[in-house]
Design an enzyme around this catalytic site. Structure first.
Site, PDB file in Angstrom:
ATOM      1  CD  GLU A  84      53.128   2.321 -37.582  1.00 26.87           C
ATOM      2  OE1 GLU A  84      54.361   2.288 -37.475  1.00 26.87           O
ATOM      3  OE2 GLU A  84      52.367   1.746 -36.804  1.00 26.87           O
ATOM      4  CE1 TYR A 117      54.890   1.100 -30.065  1.00 29.30           C
ATOM      5  CE2 TYR A 117      53.499  -0.771 -30.559  1.00 29.30           C
ATOM      6  CZ  TYR A 117      54.512   0.084 -30.904  1.00 29.30           C
ATOM      7  OH  TYR A 117      55.163  -0.096 -32.080  1.00 29.30           O
ATOM      8  CG  ASP A 167      56.272   3.495 -33.005  1.00 29.77           C
ATOM      9  OD1 ASP A 167      55.553   4.518 -32.989  1.00 29.77           O
ATOM     10  OD2 ASP A 167      56.062   2.524 -33.748  1.00 29.77           O
ATOM     11  CD1 TRP A 207      47.592  -0.051 -27.811  1.00 31.16           C
ATOM     12  CD2 TRP A 207      48.224  -0.393 -29.931  1.00 31.16           C
ATOM     13  NE1 TRP A 207      48.526  -1.032 -27.795  1.00 31.16           N
ATOM     14  CE2 TRP A 207      48.936  -1.273 -29.096  1.00 31.16           C
ATOM     15  CE3 TRP A 207      48.476  -0.429 -31.298  1.00 31.16           C
ATOM     16  CZ2 TRP A 207      49.891  -2.179 -29.558  1.00 31.16           C
ATOM     17  CZ3 TRP A 207      49.404  -1.325 -31.783  1.00 31.16           C
ATOM     18  CH2 TRP A 207      50.110  -2.200 -30.921  1.00 31.16           C
ATOM     19  CD  GLU A 250      57.442   4.341 -36.021  1.00 37.89           C
ATOM     20  OE1 GLU A 250      58.506   3.825 -35.634  1.00 37.89           O
ATOM     21  OE2 GLU A 250      56.519   3.696 -36.532  1.00 37.89           O
ATOM     22  NE  ARG A 272      58.704   3.724 -40.121  1.00 43.56           N
ATOM     23  CZ  ARG A 272      58.657   2.493 -39.606  1.00 43.56           C
ATOM     24  NH1 ARG A 272      58.098   2.304 -38.444  1.00 43.56           N
ATOM     25  NH2 ARG A 272      59.163   1.469 -40.256  1.00 43.56           N
ATOM     26  CD  GLU A 323      59.016  -1.678 -37.905  1.00 41.82           C
ATOM     27  OE1 GLU A 323      58.252  -1.280 -38.797  1.00 41.82           O
ATOM     28  OE2 GLU A 323      58.738  -1.640 -36.691  1.00 41.82           O
ATOM     29  NE  ARG A 326      59.688  -0.394 -31.834  1.00 38.93           N
ATOM     30  CZ  ARG A 326      58.428  -0.811 -32.004  1.00 38.93           C
ATOM     31  NH1 ARG A 326      57.664  -0.240 -32.928  1.00 38.93           N
ATOM     32  NH2 ARG A 326      57.942  -1.802 -31.286  1.00 38.93           N
ATOM     33  CG  HIS A 352      52.006   2.931 -31.605  1.00 37.92           C
ATOM     34  ND1 HIS A 352      50.950   2.074 -31.620  1.00 37.92           N
ATOM     35  CD2 HIS A 352      52.897   2.464 -32.495  1.00 37.92           C
ATOM     36  CE1 HIS A 352      51.195   1.106 -32.489  1.00 37.92           C
ATOM     37  NE2 HIS A 352      52.365   1.328 -33.029  1.00 37.92           N
TER      38      HIS A 352
END
Ligand code: EZ4
Ligand code: CO
Length: 404
Positions: A264, A159, A212, A404, A238, A285, A341, A147, A214
């Site tokens: 996630e 991030y 990612d 975030w 992602e 995820r 991951e 990643r 986010h």
């Protein structure tokens, strides 16, 4: 057999972890991970004050019934606190059942569907040279999928970009007050494709690369990014938009062939339903730890398999080795495993949570110990007491709070 004790253990070997330990009248123990990053003690209370009194006297073999009893019986369904607590019970019960059987948990889930589990690690850099160093470091550790997150010119913090050092020390999640980061979507959308072009030029066409977002983009921005990244053939993009709005993914999906990974922050199959049945995503995820355990995640993955969607169980540092081990048993058993991951743990975490799972040449394996293959050392854990710690928050340059 009966459950006679339910202990909630909180420790901080570099970062906070919440662990449930169930003990049976036969003296068997099972562990479950209940870590909810930045809100740990809410789950501790849920377990200690509300769930533990219901568990003593129950038959530990009745996993499905206990799951339904805790989920439906609470009346208040879903949510990360509830589902982390239910997950811890579920995994601890699977650990006990597998120990009774004398088998590693994956054998109870149908046995191994593969020999080893492809992992991806995290490469971060403030700029491209630092990112290249980080990619090289991951490759040297054996990773075969990476990643990629970088700093953006003009932004102080982004991030995924941590100063170098020990995994725990460099973790921006672990602050006594939330770290405030800054964000500029236009700068990010301009810069990110140039990063992937540079990485492809340096490391070649074959290395699987992930990214990612986010939850930081609108659907139309995510569609633009997905298109701009198409030449670099990402393994996935992602959380490109805030995950609670499923409609957003329909627009993104129709605009780009970049594969999408989501989930996630989801904690129930109901959060996914349209995304799976309409085949709007490619990877799910969810973590065992935040989704109510092995029992519901297995059901989610079986639904996903009907739509050619694969697993990509969340495995950052805030999933404890207990949650990671549970994920690896499930990963090994399901047919539609995608990738796992794995960003490693601090030395102190490895000591507190002695685990049978291994990371070798970029692949994970849950090991062959009976149960999930993790034991918590209480004496060592006691040397790492809880401290309050928060995830960062994010603000635009005018001060507006952003995702975030
Ligand atoms: O920010 O686990 O894909 N991994 C991630 C993680 C999350 C943290 C939040 O607790 O997005 O690093
Ligand atoms: Co993520």
């Amino acid at each position: 057999m009966k459950i006679v004790d339910a202990e909630v253990l909180v420790c901080r070997p570099g970062r906070n972890f919440v662990t449930l330990r169930l003990t049976t009248d036969d003296g068997l123990t099972g562990l479950g991970d209940a870590t909810l990053n930045g809100r740990e003690l809410a789950v501790v209370s849920y377990l200690r004050d509300h769930v533990a009194p219901l568990l003593t006297g129950r038959d530990p073999h009745r996993i499905e019934d206990t799951w339904q009893y805790l989920y439906r019986g609470a009346y208040w369904r879903r949510g990360p606190v509830t589902m982390a607590a239910v997950a811890a019970v579920d995994v601890a019960l699977w650990d006990i059942k597998a120990k009774v059987a004398g088998l590693p948990l994956y054998q109870l889930l149908g046995g191994a569907s593969r020999d080893r589990l492809l992992a991806y690690g995290h490469a971060n850099g403030r700029d491209i040279p630092e990112l290249f160093d980080s990619v090289r470091a991951r490759l040297a550790e054996g990773y075969r999928a990476i990643r990629v997150q970088t700093g953006i010119p003009g932004l102080n913090a982004v991030y995924g970009v941590h100063p170098p050092g020990d995994a725990a020390a460099r973790d921006p999640h672990q602050r006594a007050r939330p770290l405030v980061e800054d964000w500029d979507t236009a700068a990010y959308l301009r810069h990110t494709p140039t990063v992937f072009e540079a990485v492809r030029n340096e490391f070649g066409a074959e290395l699987p690369l992930l990214h990612d977002v986010h939850h930081r983009l609108t659907p139309i921005q995510a569609a633009r990014l997905g298109r701009d990244l198409e030449p670099y053939r990402l393994f996935w993009l992602e959380d490109c938009t805030p995950a609670e709005n499923q409609e957003a993914l329909r627009l993104v999906r129709s605009a780009t062939t970049t594969p999408l990974a989501v989930g996630e922050v989801f904690n129930s199959v109901h959060d996914y339903q349209g995304l799976i049945t309409e085949q709007l995503i490619d990877y799910v995820r969810s973590a065992v730890t935040h989704f109510g355990g092995v029992t519901p995640l297995r059901k989610l993955l079986d639904l996903a398999a009907l739509h050619q969607i694969k697993s990509a169980v969340h495995g950052p540092e805030d999933i404890s080795p207990v949650g990671m081990a549970a994920a690896l048993h499930l990963d090994l058993a399901v047919h539609n495993f995608g990738i796992q991951e794995f960003s490693g743990y601090s030395a102190a975490t490895h000591d507190v949570f002695r685990h049978a799972f291994t990371f070798t040449d970029g692949y994970l394996h849950p090991g062959e110990e009976a149960g999930i293959g993790v034991e918590l050392d209480d004496a060592l854990a006691a040397g790492h007491p809880y401290e309050r710690a928060y995830l960062p928050v994010n603000r635009l340059h005018d001060g507006t709070v952003h995702d975030w």
